[in-house]
Design a protein around this motif. Structure first.
Motif, mmCIF file in Angstrom:
data_model
loop_
_atom_site.group_PDB
_atom_site.id
_atom_site.type_symbol
_atom_site.label_atom_id
_atom_site.label_comp_id
_atom_site.label_asym_id
_atom_site.label_seq_id
_atom_site.Cartn_x
_atom_site.Cartn_y
_atom_site.Cartn_z
ATOM 1 N N VAL A 182 59.512 32.306 -1.368
ATOM 2 C CA VAL A 182 60.089 33.695 -1.491
ATOM 3 C C VAL A 182 61.201 33.843 -0.618
ATOM 4 O O VAL A 182 60.963 33.867 0.555
ATOM 5 N N SER A 183 62.536 33.948 -1.029
ATOM 6 C CA SER A 183 63.652 34.192 0.190
ATOM 7 C C SER A 183 63.754 35.652 0.536
ATOM 8 O O SER A 183 63.068 36.477 0.242
ATOM 9 N N ASN A 184 64.287 35.614 1.995
ATOM 10 C CA ASN A 184 64.326 37.064 2.465
ATOM 11 C C ASN A 184 65.220 37.963 1.762
ATOM 12 O O ASN A 184 65.164 39.152 1.862
ATOM 13 N N LYS A 185 65.875 37.291 0.784
ATOM 14 C CA LYS A 185 66.983 38.325 0.052
ATOM 15 C C LYS A 185 66.117 38.551 -1.532
ATOM 16 O O LYS A 185 67.026 39.007 -2.263
ATOM 17 N N ALA A 186 64.989 38.156 -1.629
ATOM 18 C CA ALA A 186 64.540 38.121 -2.972
ATOM 19 C C ALA A 186 64.428 39.463 -3.516
ATOM 20 O O ALA A 186 63.978 40.478 -2.674
ATOM 21 N N CYS A 187 64.669 39.721 -4.612
ATOM 22 C CA CYS A 187 64.338 40.909 -5.249
ATOM 23 C C CYS A 187 63.084 41.039 -6.177
ATOM 24 O O CYS A 187 62.582 42.041 -6.362
ATOM 25 N N CYS A 188 62.473 39.920 -6.655
ATOM 26 C CA CYS A 188 61.499 39.884 -7.566
ATOM 27 C C CYS A 188 60.849 38.432 -7.332
ATOM 28 O O CYS A 188 61.481 37.567 -6.694
ATOM 29 N N VAL A 189 59.679 38.331 -7.853
ATOM 30 C CA VAL A 189 58.874 37.013 -8.040
ATOM 31 C C VAL A 189 59.450 36.158 -8.937
ATOM 32 O O VAL A 189 60.224 36.283 -9.807
ATOM 33 N N ALA A 190 59.425 34.539 -8.724
ATOM 34 C CA ALA A 190 59.874 33.644 -9.311
ATOM 35 C C ALA A 190 59.204 33.501 -10.521
ATOM 36 O O ALA A 190 59.607 32.984 -11.607
ATOM 37 N N VAL B 215 52.775 34.428 -5.301
ATOM 38 C CA VAL B 215 52.121 35.252 -4.283
ATOM 39 C C VAL B 215 52.875 35.420 -2.927
ATOM 40 O O VAL B 215 53.664 34.745 -2.355
ATOM 41 N N VAL B 216 53.331 36.831 -2.967
ATOM 42 C CA VAL B 216 54.265 37.271 -1.942
ATOM 43 C C VAL B 216 53.823 37.424 -0.539
ATOM 44 O O VAL B 216 54.234 36.861 0.419
ATOM 45 N N SER B 217 52.454 38.133 -0.559
ATOM 46 C CA SER B 217 51.901 38.260 0.778
ATOM 47 C C SER B 217 50.694 38.685 0.768
ATOM 48 O O SER B 217 49.960 39.571 0.242
ATOM 49 N N ALA B 218 49.627 37.633 1.344
ATOM 50 C CA ALA B 218 48.107 37.544 0.955
ATOM 51 C C ALA B 218 47.830 37.531 2.329
ATOM 52 O O ALA B 218 48.197 36.804 3.217
ATOM 53 N N PHE B 219 46.483 38.200 2.816
ATOM 54 C CA PHE B 219 45.757 38.211 3.894
ATOM 55 C C PHE B 219 44.585 36.999 3.929
ATOM 56 O O PHE B 219 44.715 36.153 4.719
#
Length: 387
Positions: A104-112, A117-121
């Motif tokens: 996921v790039s820093n300019k992404a608007c949505c998932v590929a 998974v964008v952000s998981a703990f």
């Protein structure tokens, strides 16, 4: 079956020297298994900022050790990754399930893709060889929060690396302040059906997900809130305040009733609580039943705030760290206070993963699993002690 609780931090210095192995893995900065010139391109575009990557959760499956990197800041190429247990100490991280799905790039608007998974703990591996991931769907959490995808549960088949199921949480199940920090899975029946319990640290709630019903619901309880007497932290010379609610939960062994106890605690608290999953599995249970059904297990003591927790079935002990299914405790050190509120020296080792057999860690403590003869002998030599 009695569940005993031990706080890992109570191990003495002598025990630590004898119990803990040298770091299994360590890094000054986190790097990834880039293809050819992709690393330089990612740095130039801001898609990869080495110093902005901080590992937060780990989980083991066979020879894979999964490592999560929440998108606290810009420049995190992949949030869900893995390394080889038998690899070298400073090996690069491999995005999971693939570079194409995880990036996921820093300019992404949505998932590929629906596998992204964008952000998981923290994640969990269940006994059906499935990886459960709770994705917050946000990037750059420390400054301007950017919602790239709806918060969701993703379930992967670890034998094939294929996505088995994705459930996106509905608006009524969340709040604007929601932060989903972990997941614990209760298997029911013989066909790998399951309930998942997801702590919502940001809005003081627990989300319950039924796999067979493909539905989720929100459970609220005063015990999910932070303790105002335990929200001041001083770590590594840095003072900060966290109003974090329930952040971690773990299940007891199955009971005759077919249900379990869910042990939970807020991050900013030194108390431990529990509630029967019989109440949590009922979407329409009255709120007063939840409140009366939750109970305080005990007080851990001053300066004992904790995030992660896991249950070791071999010794019937709860640890405030993470464990695999083979009786090994895994400890992640990440200098989070410096990462969030100060700065880190990238010439030093900043991230370490250590491991040790759980049976060794409890030796000499009240939680040690002893044989009948040893237990009888110990009653003669020393007074009883409680865990």
């Amino acid at each position: 079956m009695r569940v005993v609780i031990v706080l890992f931090a109570l191990c003495t210095s002598f025990q630590l020297v004898n119990c803990l192995l040298p770091p299994s893995f360590q890094w000054k900065v986190i790097d990834f298994s880039w293809d050819e010139s992709a690393r330089e391109a990612a740095i130039s575009t801001g898609a990869y900022v080495p110093e902005n990557n901080m590992p937060a959760g780990i989980a083991r499956w066979k020879n894979k050790l999964f490592i999560t990197i929440p998108r606290w800041k810009k420049g995190v190429p992949a949030s869900l990754n893995y390394i080889n247990i038998n690899g070298n100490q400073t090996q690069a991280l491999n995005p999971y399930p693939s570079w194409e799905d995880a990036f996921v790039s820093n300019k992404a608007c949505c998932v590929a893709s629906n596998k992204t998974v964008v952000s998981a703990f923290r994640v969990q591996v269940d006994k059906c060889d499935r990886l459960w991931v709770v994705d917050n769907g946000v990037a750059d959490m420390s400054s301007g929060v950017k919602q790239i995808a709806p918060p969701a549960i993703l379930i992967f088949d670890l034998n094939t690396d294929q996505l088995l199921h994705r459930y996106e949480f509905k608006d009524e199940e969340l709040r604007d302040s929601s932060v989903l920090t972990s997941v614990v899975v209760e298997l029911v029946g013989k066909n790998c059906d399951a309930f998942a319990y997801i702590p919502d640290m940001g809005s003081n709630a627990l989300l319950v997900f039924s796999l067979s019903k493909d539905d989720a619901w929100r459970v609220e309880c005063p015990f999910f809130h932070f303790d105002p007497l335990s929200n001041v932290y001083r770590v590594g010379g840095i003072e900060f305040f966290w109003n974090d609610g329930v952040s971690s939960a773990v299940l007891s062994p199955s009971k005759k009733s077919g249900h379990r106890d869910l042990y939970f605690h807020p991050t900013s608290s030194t108390k431990q609580f529990r509630i029967s999953t019989r109440l949590l599995k009922d979407k329409y249970v009255p709120k007063e039943y939840i409140f009366s059904g939750a109970e305080v297990v005990g007080e851990r003591g001053l300066l004992s705030q904790a995030t992660a927790t896991d249950f070791d079935p071999l010794n019937n002990v709860i640890f405030y760290a993470q464990i695999d299914q083979e009786g090994t405790l895994w400890i992640l050190s990440n200098r989070q206070s410096r990462f969030l509120y100060d700065s880190m020296d990238n010439n030093e080792v900043n991230f370490r993963i250590l491991s040790a057999p759980t049976s060794k860690l409890i030796q000499g403590t009240a939680c040690e699993k002893m044989s009948t003869m040893d237990r009888a002998f110990s009653l003669i030599k020393r007074p009883k002690s409680k865990c």
